[in-house]
Design a protein around this motif. Structure first.
Motif, PDB file in Angstrom:
ATOM      1  N   LEU A  49      55.854  80.574  57.306  1.00  9.40           N
ATOM      2  CA  LEU A  49      54.434  81.050  57.817  1.00  9.40           C
ATOM      3  C   LEU A  49      53.205  80.299  56.989  1.00  9.40           C
ATOM      4  O   LEU A  49      52.192  80.035  57.205  1.00  9.40           O
ATOM      5  N   ILE A  53      50.806  77.693  58.137  1.00  8.91           N
ATOM      6  CA  ILE A  53      49.549  78.026  58.781  1.00  8.91           C
ATOM      7  C   ILE A  53      48.175  77.531  57.866  1.00  8.91           C
ATOM      8  O   ILE A  53      47.563  76.836  58.418  1.00  8.91           O
ATOM      9  N   GLY A  56      47.785  73.826  59.137  1.00  6.28           N
ATOM     10  CA  GLY A  56      46.982  73.802  60.269  1.00  6.28           C
ATOM     11  C   GLY A  56      45.524  74.107  60.260  1.00  6.28           C
ATOM     12  O   GLY A  56      44.758  73.124  60.664  1.00  6.28           O
ATOM     13  N   ILE A  57      45.133  74.961  59.136  1.00  2.00           N
ATOM     14  CA  ILE A  57      43.818  75.171  58.903  1.00  2.00           C
ATOM     15  C   ILE A  57      43.112  73.845  58.329  1.00  2.00           C
ATOM     16  O   ILE A  57      42.237  73.646  58.500  1.00  2.00           O
ATOM     17  N   SER A  60      42.506  71.258  60.863  1.00  2.00           N
ATOM     18  CA  SER A  60      41.406  71.278  61.337  1.00  2.00           C
ATOM     19  C   SER A  60      39.831  71.196  60.609  1.00  2.00           C
ATOM     20  O   SER A  60      38.705  70.870  61.262  1.00  2.00           O
ATOM     21  N   ILE A 157      53.817  76.260  64.449  1.00  3.33           N
ATOM     22  CA  ILE A 157      53.120  77.251  63.714  1.00  3.33           C
ATOM     23  C   ILE A 157      51.747  76.576  63.188  1.00  3.33           C
ATOM     24  O   ILE A 157      50.534  77.066  63.579  1.00  3.33           O
ATOM     25  N   PRO A 158      51.751  75.157  62.788  1.00  4.02           N
ATOM     26  CA  PRO A 158      50.451  74.683  62.411  1.00  4.02           C
ATOM     27  C   PRO A 158      49.772  74.292  63.619  1.00  4.02           C
ATOM     28  O   PRO A 158      48.503  74.187  63.407  1.00  4.02           O
ATOM     29  N   SER A 161      47.734  77.362  64.622  1.00 11.23           N
ATOM     30  CA  SER A 161      46.865  77.800  63.467  1.00 11.23           C
ATOM     31  C   SER A 161      45.695  76.865  63.345  1.00 11.23           C
ATOM     32  O   SER A 161      44.479  77.335  63.504  1.00 11.23           O
ATOM     33  N   VAL A 164      43.590  77.224  66.800  1.00 13.01           N
ATOM     34  CA  VAL A 164      42.620  78.462  66.760  1.00 13.01           C
ATOM     35  C   VAL A 164      41.340  78.183  65.973  1.00 13.01           C
ATOM     36  O   VAL A 164      40.222  78.354  66.337  1.00 13.01           O
ATOM     37  N   ALA A 165      41.780  77.562  64.742  1.00 20.50           N
ATOM     38  CA  ALA A 165      40.681  77.155  63.782  1.00 20.50           C
ATOM     39  C   ALA A 165      39.529  75.885  64.635  1.00 20.50           C
ATOM     40  O   ALA A 165      38.363  76.331  64.669  1.00 20.50           O
ATOM     41  N   TRP A 181      36.241  79.944  57.774  1.00 20.64           N
ATOM     42  CA  TRP A 181      37.858  79.461  57.835  1.00 20.64           C
ATOM     43  C   TRP A 181      38.269  78.978  56.161  1.00 20.64           C
ATOM     44  O   TRP A 181      39.303  78.994  55.725  1.00 20.64           O
ATOM     45  N   SER A 188      44.761  82.915  52.457  1.00 21.51           N
ATOM     46  CA  SER A 188      46.050  82.363  52.751  1.00 21.51           C
ATOM     47  C   SER A 188      46.784  82.025  51.493  1.00 21.51           C
ATOM     48  O   SER A 188      47.986  82.144  51.250  1.00 21.51           O
TER      49      SER A 188
END
Lengths: 206, 201
Positions: A49, A53, A56-57, A60, A157-158, A161, A164-165, A181, A188
């Motif tokens: 995670l 995560i 992914g953030i 984006s 998972i990514p 995330s 969402v971002a 973000w 994180s």
């Protein structure tokens, strides 16, 4: 009438044929329960995670469709990680989390990074995450469905995330949302660093 | 013994049987989990004033310091925490850390009180140095976390929320007399830091 009588005689025989319904029996049946088990293994891995995560953030914050561009190298890395898992050990949690911290820092700095290094980072993240998740299980030791589930779970998972971002950034295109973000990414990284320290202490026997 | 006394004795005896071991300070439940991590930064006045001070100073300096300082602090504090958890020695040992923590209150409070507009990179270095002291102190006194992930999650979120409180208070400068309120808060932080420095707290 004669035929009906014959059917009547056969009916008890048919009644003996059915076996127990297995619709909700996870121990038997299709490959589905194995996939669920694999997804659960990926989602229950804190190091996974904390690596994926931030990826992914970062994707984006980097580009609107960033995660879609990074998904092929990540998927390739996740599959490669299954084959390399034989060589894995608990110590691999440290490089895995380091990749997560690097991703988070790249999101914090938020520059128009070139694609190639980010693709490499995504691939390395995929390899390391699955080497940690599989805990040294070589290819073929587990059921095939579990491998599918692990790859699907880790890829989700990514994706989540990043979604969402991206959703937040598109819904509220204000400057402060982008900052928010980047701050979440820095948190994180801090969480990953602290978790890595606990793991490191456990590995060295502190 | 009167009937009234007998009844009281009976009640007392029943209550005696019902009593369990006292568990006021054994720390069961919270230790090692999310809430343990969350409350860890909130139970030390020295840490609270420093973290709120960082947010206040960031808000006072404006962009990009308003987000640069709260980003710097948790990250560098985690680095300091790493040193503390691993038990790595630092020059001067515990005294350096305690001095640094007390100094952080004084410096950050004074910066807000006098409205010191330092360049961003200097502000980030100052905040980073203090963050190492706070992180080290936290790391050294952390429990052997049963659930390291939950603990770290709670710890960082609480730290970040304290910064947010500071930033939110810092926005008082937008009000006509808000500047004086923020300067006053800086003075309080400076005084608390001084009290720690000279052993009054």
């Amino acid at each position: 009438m004669k035929q009906l009588r014959r059917l009547g005689l056969l009916a008890p025989a048919f009644a003996l044929l059915p076996v127990a319904a297995e619709a909700h029996n996870f121990a038997k049946g299709t490959i589905f329960p194995q996939i669920i088990e694999g997804i659960g293994a990926s989602l229950n891995s804190p190091s996974g995670l904390l690596t994926l995560i931030p990826l992914g953030i970062m994707a984006s914050v980097w580009q609107t469709e960033g995660i879609l561009r990074l998904m092929p190298p990540l998927a390739a890395g996740l599959v490669a990680g299954i084959f390399l898992a034989l060589f894995g050990s608990p110590a691999y949690v440290v490089p895995s989390l380091s990749v997560g911290i690097i991703c988070a820092l790249l999101a914090v700095i938020a520059r128009p990074w070139p694609f190639a290094p980010l693709a490499g980072l995504a691939a390395v993240a995929g390899v390391l995450v699955n080497m940690v998740t599989l805990e040294g299980h070589g290819f073929g030791e587990l059921q095939f469905g579990i491998y599918i589930g692990i790859v699907l779970g880790a890829a989700a998972i990514p994706l989540i995330s990043a979604a969402v971002a991206r959703g937040a950034l598109q819904k509220v295109p204000a400057f402060w949302m982008r900052l928010a973000w980047r701050i979440i990414a820095s948190w994180s990284a801090a969480i990953a660093l602290m978790y890595m320290t606990f793991q490191l202490k456990a590995i060295v026997g502190g | 013994m009167s009937p009234n006394k007998s009844f009281r004795f009976l009640i007392f005896s029943v209550l005696m049987l019902a009593a369990t071991q006292s568990q006021a300070h054994i720390g069961q439940g919270a230790v090692g989990g999310f809430w343990s991590g969350f409350f860890h930064p909130l139970f030390g006045l020295d840490h609270i004033v420093a973290m709120v001070g960082v947010g206040l100073w960031g808000a006072f300096l404006g962009a990009p310091a308003i987000w640069l300082l709260p980003v710097t602090f948790p990250l560098v504090m985690s680095l300091g925490g790493m040193l503390g958890i691993m038990g790595l020695p630092i020059p001067g040992g515990e005294h350096t850390i305690e001095f640094g923590i007390a100094l952080s209150g004084i410096v950050l409070g004074a910066a807000v009180l006098f409205g010191i507009r330092a360049p961003n990179w200097i502000a980030a270095i100052i905040v980073g140095l203090f963050a190492i002291c706070h992180g080290y102190a936290h790391g050294a006194e952390m429990p052997g976390a049963a659930n390291a992930f939950s603990f770290a999650l709670g710890f960082v979120i609480a730290t970040g929320l304290l910064h947010m409180c500071g930033i939110a208070l810092g926005f008082l400068t937008l009000l006509p007399k808000g500047r004086y309120v923020v300067s006053g808060l800086g003075g309080v932080i400076c005084a608390i830091g001084g009290a720690f420095m000279f052993g009054y707290l």
